[in-house]
Design an enzyme around this catalytic site. Structure first.
Site, short mmCIF file in Angstrom:
data_model
loop_
_atom_site.label_atom_id
_atom_site.label_comp_id
_atom_site.label_asym_id
_atom_site.label_seq_id
_atom_site.Cartn_x
_atom_site.Cartn_y
_atom_site.Cartn_z
N SER A 1 46.74 39.89 47.60
CA SER A 1 48.45 40.24 47.11
C SER A 1 48.48 41.63 47.52
O SER A 1 47.62 42.52 47.79
CB SER A 1 48.35 40.17 45.73
N TYR B 1 45.60 42.46 36.55
CA TYR B 1 46.09 41.80 37.99
C TYR B 1 45.80 42.48 39.06
O TYR B 1 45.06 42.06 39.90
CB TYR B 1 47.26 41.22 37.79
P1 NAD Z 1 52.08 29.33 41.56
O1 NAD Z 1 51.76 29.56 40.03
O2 NAD Z 1 53.10 28.75 41.87
O3 NAD Z 1 50.80 28.18 42.00
C1 NAD Z 1 49.47 28.58 41.87
C2 NAD Z 1 48.62 27.26 41.69
O4 NAD Z 1 47.54 27.52 41.14
C3 NAD Z 1 49.43 26.23 40.64
O5 NAD Z 1 49.22 25.14 41.46
C4 NAD Z 1 48.35 26.24 39.59
O6 NAD Z 1 48.13 25.00 38.91
C5 NAD Z 1 46.90 26.66 40.25
N1 NAD Z 1 45.97 27.15 39.41
C6 NAD Z 1 46.03 28.01 38.42
N2 NAD Z 1 44.87 28.42 37.78
C7 NAD Z 1 44.09 27.64 38.19
C8 NAD Z 1 42.98 27.15 37.89
N3 NAD Z 1 42.06 27.71 36.92
N4 NAD Z 1 42.10 26.27 38.49
C9 NAD Z 1 42.71 25.67 39.54
N5 NAD Z 1 44.02 25.90 39.92
C10 NAD Z 1 44.85 26.69 39.08
O7 NAD Z 1 51.63 30.63 42.19
P2 NAD Z 1 51.98 31.03 43.57
O8 NAD Z 1 53.04 32.15 43.51
O9 NAD Z 1 52.09 30.13 44.67
O10 NAD Z 1 50.53 31.99 43.83
C11 NAD Z 1 49.45 31.59 44.74
C12 NAD Z 1 48.51 32.66 44.93
O11 NAD Z 1 49.23 33.88 45.53
C13 NAD Z 1 48.05 33.40 43.67
O12 NAD Z 1 46.70 33.77 43.96
C14 NAD Z 1 48.88 34.63 43.31
O13 NAD Z 1 48.20 35.42 42.80
C15 NAD Z 1 49.33 35.13 44.82
N6 NAD Z 1 50.32 35.83 44.97
C16 NAD Z 1 51.53 35.30 44.72
C17 NAD Z 1 52.70 36.14 44.84
C18 NAD Z 1 53.98 35.67 44.49
O14 NAD Z 1 54.98 36.46 44.62
N7 NAD Z 1 54.33 34.62 44.31
C19 NAD Z 1 52.60 37.36 45.13
C20 NAD Z 1 51.18 37.99 45.59
C21 NAD Z 1 50.33 37.09 45.47
#
Ligand code: NAD
Length: 254
Positions: free
Chosen positions: A142, A155
């Site tokens: 991130s 986080y």
């Molecule tokens: P999201 O919540 O939309 O999707 C996350 C997915 O991970 C979901 O399908 C969920 O079921 C799965 N998941 C969660 N816990 C799990 C577990 N214990 N085992 C298996 N699967 C699991 O999230 P996103 O926004 O698509 O985020 C994806 C990645 O990007 C994450 O690592 C998040 O920290 C990172 N991220 C997101 C953002 C943002 O703004 N959306 C910014 C920076 C980093």
């Protein structure tokens, strides 16, 4: 096709950034293992890929569990005979100050965002070492793994760990044709961000604020993250390892 004949395992692929990557990698010819704790949403991503003529399988996995990570890698090898791309993308947020945070919340964030990556990579690396052409590992960290964000110390610490884990593994396997990189999304319009905004006292105002905070003037999309991830895992990035790539509309340039 950039990923023809490659096998890619993506965790957290049922929605958001992981789903967009699964669809994009499949479009480029990869056989995709969609790994997620959400079986219904994960299976629908597989259906979508197959509906578009691609190849995919679903594996139900909770990345916090060591044994689930081992089984997911085994299932991939059983199905396709190899593992070219491991993309550990599953992650969770924790928008709380440290004194507000309970022990089990610290454990959960570290288990999903840090230990999940370690377990998966630990089982994937021996397979990639056996393969003639190695492999590529990508962790979704991130922008908060590069610069801190207020009120989310656990986080931020977990994402900083993901960045340094990628760099450390990149050094360890640089001479074995295994590249390891980190993707550092900024603020991306995904179900995670929607949930985050919905928990605010005024969700619409929170959303507007996210948009205004971005130098580029808008939020990023999962598809924009997928383009960057595709490049990092593909042979086009063959000299790129140990990199933490911001996909953040200029946020970390500030
Ligand atoms: P999201 O919540 O939309 O999707 C996350 C997915 O991970 C979901 O399908 C969920 O079921 C799965 N998941 C969660 N816990 C799990 C577990 N214990 N085992 C298996 N699967 C699991 O999230 P996103 O926004 O698509 O985020 C994806 C990645 O990007 C994450 O690592 C998040 O920290 C990172 N991220 C997101 C953002 C943002 O703004 N959306 C910014 C920076 C980093």
């Amino acid at each position: 096709m950039q990923l023809a004949d490659k096998t890619a395992l993506i965790t957290g692929a049922a929605m958001g950034i992981g789903r967009a990557c699964a669809l994009r990698f499949a479009e480029e010819g990869a056989q995709v293992v969609v790994a997620d704790v959400d079986a219904e949403a994960g299976r629908s991503v597989v259906d979508e890929i197959r509906g578009d003529g691609g190849e995919a399988q679903f594996v139900e996995v909770d990345v916090r569990r060591r044994a689930d990570n081992e089984r997911m890698i085994d299932d991939c090898r059983d199905a396709y005979g190899r593992l070219d791309i491991l993309f550990c993308n599953a992650g969770i947020t924790l928008p709380k100050t440290l004194p507000e945070t309970a022990d089990d919340e610290i454990d959960e964030v570290i288990d999903v965002n840090v230990k999940g990556l370690m377990y998966a990579a630990r089982y994937a690396i021996p397979i990639m070492l056996e393969q003639e052409d190695g492999g590529s590992i990508l962790f979704t960290a991130s922008k908060t793994g590069l610069v801190a964000q207020e009120d989310s110390p656990v986080y931020c610490a977990s994402k900083g760990a993901a960045v340094l884990l990628a760099k450390a593994l990149a050094l360890d396997y640089a001479q074995d044709d295994i590249r390891v990189n980190a993707l550092c999304p900024g603020v991306i319009d995904t179900p995670m961000l929607r949930r985050f905004a919905d928990a605010m006292p005024d969700p619409e105002a929170a959303w507007r604020e996210y948009e205004q905070e971005q130098p580029i003037g808008r939020l990023g999309t999962p598809e924009e993250c997928a383009e960057a991830a595709l490049w990092l895992v593909s042979d086009h990035a063959s000299f790129i390892t140990g990199v933490a790539l911001p996909v953040d509309g200029g946020f970390t340039a500030m």
